[in-house]
Design a protein around this motif. Structure first.
Motif, PDB file in Angstrom:
ATOM      1  N   VAL A   1       0.843  -1.204   0.000  1.00 43.77           N
ATOM      2  CA  VAL A   1       0.000   0.000   0.000  1.00 43.77           C
ATOM      3  C   VAL A   1       0.876   1.251   0.000  1.00 43.77           C
ATOM      4  O   VAL A   1       0.617   2.218  -0.732  1.00 43.77           O
ATOM      5  N   ASP A   2       1.919   1.243   0.812  1.00 41.60           N
ATOM      6  CA  ASP A   2       2.830   2.391   0.880  1.00 41.60           C
ATOM      7  C   ASP A   2       3.414   2.687  -0.505  1.00 41.60           C
ATOM      8  O   ASP A   2       3.561   3.839  -0.912  1.00 41.60           O
ATOM      9  N   LYS A   3       3.691   1.635  -1.235  1.00 38.81           N
ATOM     10  CA  LYS A   3       4.325   1.777  -2.538  1.00 38.81           C
ATOM     11  C   LYS A   3       3.337   2.197  -3.634  1.00 38.81           C
ATOM     12  O   LYS A   3       3.705   2.865  -4.587  1.00 38.81           O
ATOM     13  N   HIS A   4       2.060   1.808  -3.477  1.00 42.51           N
ATOM     14  CA  HIS A   4       1.137   1.934  -4.614  1.00 42.51           C
ATOM     15  C   HIS A   4      -0.122   2.768  -4.366  1.00 42.51           C
ATOM     16  O   HIS A   4      -0.912   2.949  -5.302  1.00 42.51           O
ATOM     17  N   TRP A   5      -0.350   3.291  -3.143  1.00 41.80           N
ATOM     18  CA  TRP A   5      -1.641   3.930  -2.879  1.00 41.80           C
ATOM     19  C   TRP A   5      -1.872   5.189  -3.716  1.00 41.80           C
ATOM     20  O   TRP A   5      -3.019   5.568  -3.981  1.00 41.80           O
ATOM     21  N   LYS A   6      -0.807   5.813  -4.172  1.00 39.61           N
ATOM     22  CA  LYS A   6      -0.964   7.037  -4.981  1.00 39.61           C
ATOM     23  C   LYS A   6      -1.302   6.739  -6.441  1.00 39.61           C
ATOM     24  O   LYS A   6      -1.580   7.644  -7.216  1.00 39.61           O
ATOM     25  N   GLU A   7      -1.290   5.459  -6.801  1.00 43.75           N
ATOM     26  CA  GLU A   7      -1.530   5.096  -8.201  1.00 43.75           C
ATOM     27  C   GLU A   7      -3.035   4.943  -8.484  1.00 43.75           C
ATOM     28  O   GLU A   7      -3.814   4.626  -7.596  1.00 43.75           O
TER      29      GLU A   7
END
Length: 600
Positions: free
Chosen positions: A381-387
């Protein structure tokens, strides 16, 4: 009016749909996701069925034996009366395992007079893709196909086999049976043995239903929905199916036809949450084990869905030879959505993990596995939540920043922090809290639209979407918060049509939606209840219950005009949301009764 007037029977290995006239029109053996042996529901002429036929003098009624999955179809013309009791055997053996063979039993109970019937026995193996030949043998009737695949099924019966196969009239003078199965029996059945199977299966379901608490309201509806959810669980792995069918269309004549015989992480996790609430913790534990078994690598991303045995590739194909339900093509097997990216599934899964730890912390195994999954989910989630992603409704076009997906990313971190507290992993909490606050700030700034005075479907959009109603139930915002109340009102004004909800009204990959997605109406009713409009919520709920079929079952969609059921059936999503609503109303009733007793 045409409707999905079917009952479901099953044994947590497979299932069958039986029409209100007593015809088996859908069944896949030996498992839920096997090819069909009866598929008349998908093609009136080619699909195949197993029907009990009576002349026009007979009145036919149907009901379940209370608190069981045994379906009773009663045929009466006054004095001549008989019943067909349909079920798939399921009961506990002495070693603690469950007996759930891939077979359907049709027990014919003689009641009175001289009832007569004919049988239309017409199995069509392998989705009716090639010829199925039927032969009468000494002990049974066998049907087989030599198409692309070889397959065979067996029918045992107490009736004259020639008369059964030829469709000649049979007079019922005593109890009899049909046992239709995927495997040849080692020991021949008898009326006595089949009756015993029925009694054992009945006791199993009564015991299972007996674990559900009694509520102040809607006990019958809660029980039927719970049994339906149980029938959509796959015992072998713990997977939960979205529905028992493929390709029943969201709108007649359109192409929104999908295969739902798979385990969506989202749907299944929501089902598990409700089943836990009802006291069925084994279902929850088995599902968590299913998830644990799917995640061998710490950095492996979850798919949105899997096969019921954990398969990761669910290649979608169309069966061109089948006409589809009421001519709605294509008929699909497999589901291309398995490749989609939907960021909400992490929050939904974390919510379930947290709930299970709270409810069953003393006896929950796999604690270390669950902590490992928790850390992995936070990392993803930390890596991808902005996508951007495809969202809960699986738009097949461009990715967007869907509000629901962002909220569920927040849920993932919020629940991970709570799990860290349970496991005393305090060193993670500070870092994760910063992430949780950043996601929340982002949503509050970008998902709210002053112009429509509501949280919208996606960032920068003016479109409304029923999924944002779940912001409150997942704890992102308080029910009485002015922005949530305003969102509920805006959704009522924009998406509500005669008490039924659109998911959204903007055009998607297949045009404008033209039927109501049943779960959305339940979400809306819950939201009205939470913001204090309880009488209106109860009125809408009682009205919606009236749109179920004759057995209290719901599919995925309801037609706005005719109120007929549409979409795959029965739908786990719809029944879990029904239970959530019923529990809310029942809790309210309970609270009021306590207050009344205190005043006395």
């Amino acid at each position: 009016m045409d409707n999905l007037d079917y009952g479901i029977i099953g044994n947590c290995r497979s299932a069958a749909l039986i029409s209100k006239n007593g015809a088996i029109e859908w069944s896949c053996l030996p498992a839920f996701d096997s090819s069909s042996v009866f598929a008349k529901i998908l093609d009136e002429n080619k699909g195949g069925s197993f029907e009990i036929l009576t002349n026009g003098d007979y009145k036919i009624t149907q009901n379940y034996i209370s608190q069981t999955a045994i379906l009773v179809t009663t045929y009466t013309n006054g004095n001549d009366i008989f019943e067909v009791r349909d079920f798939m055997p399921r009961y506990k053996l002495e070693d603690g395992s469950y007996y759930s063979p891939p077979e359907i039993i049709r027990y014919l109970r003689y009641v009175s007079g001289k009832p007569t019937f004919k049988v239309l026995y017409n199995p069509k193996l392998e989705y009716a893709s090639s010829d199925t030949k039927t032969y009468i043998k000494k002990d049974f009737i066998t049907s087989l196909t030599h198409g692309e695949k070889f397959d065979t099924v067996f029918l045992y019966t107490s009736f004259n086999k020639e008369r059964v196969v030829s469709g000649n009239e049979i007079e019922l003078t005593e109890d009899g049976y049909f046992l239709f199965g995927y495997n040849e029996k080692i020991f021949s059945p008898s009326v006595k043995k089949v009756y015993l199977e029925q009694q054992r299966t009945k006791v199993y379901w009564l015991n299972w239903s007996g674990k559900i608490p009694k509520y102040h309201l809607y006990n019958t509806e809660i029980n039927r929905s719970s049994i339906t959810l149980k029938l959509l669980t796959y015992d072998k792995t713990g997977a939960v199916l979205a529905a028992a069918t493929t390709s029943l269309p969201e709108t007649i004549g359109e192409v929104r036809n999908w295969d739902y015989r798979f385990c969506w992480i989202r749907d299944a996790s929501m089902v598990i949450k409700v089943m836990s609430e009802l006291g069925h913790k084994n279902v929850a534990k088995r599902y968590l084990q299913f998830i644990i078994n799917l995640i061998p690598d710490k950095d492996e991303k979850l798919q949105i869905m899997y096969g019921i045995n954990g398969e990761k590739e669910l290649t979608e194909e169309t069966l061109e030879h089948l006409d589809g339900y009421k001519g709605s093509k294509p008929v699909r097997v497999g589901n291309a959505a398995y490749k989609q990216k939907q960021n909400d599934i992490y929050g939904i899964l974390m919510d379930v993990i947290y709930e299970q730890l709270v409810k069953f912390s003393t006896d929950l195994e796999n604690g270390e596995d669950l902590w490992g999954i928790t850390k992995g989910i936070v990392w993803i989630v930390d890596k991808h939540w902005k996508e951007a992603d495809k969202g809960i409704w699986e738009f097949r076009a461009e990715d967007r920043h869907f509000t629901f997906s962002k909220v569920l990313c927040w849920v993932a971190i919020d629940r991970a922090i709570k799990v860290a507290r349970i496991f005393n992993k305090s060193h993670k909490i500070e870092k994760w809290t910063r992430l949780e606050q950043a996601i929340k700030k982002d949503i509050l700034e970008n998902a709210w639209n002053d112009e429509v005075n509501a949280f919208t479907q996606s960032y920068g959009s003016t479109y409304l979407d029923a999924s944002v109603l779940l912001m409150e139930s997942y704890g992102f915002i308080h029910a009485k918060h002015p922005k949530f109340v305003a969102t509920v009102k805006a959704i009522e004004n924009n998406l509500c049509n005669d008490g039924l909800l659109y998911r959204y009204k903007n055009e998607d990959d297949f045009g404008l939606p033209s039927s109501s997605f049943t779960i959305c109406t339940f979400w809306f009713i819950n939201s009205l209840f939470k913001i204090g409009e309880e009488e209106k919520a109860r009125m809408y709920f009682d009205r919606l219950l009236g749109y179920s079929n004759h057995l209290g079952l719901f599919s995925e969609d309801v037609d706005f005009k005719t109120k007929r059921l549409l979409g795959n059936f029965p739908q786990a999503y719809s029944h879990l949301a029904l239970i959530e609503c019923a529990l809310n109303f029942s809790a309210k009733e309970s609270d009021e009764k306590v207050l009344e007793s205190m005043r006395e």
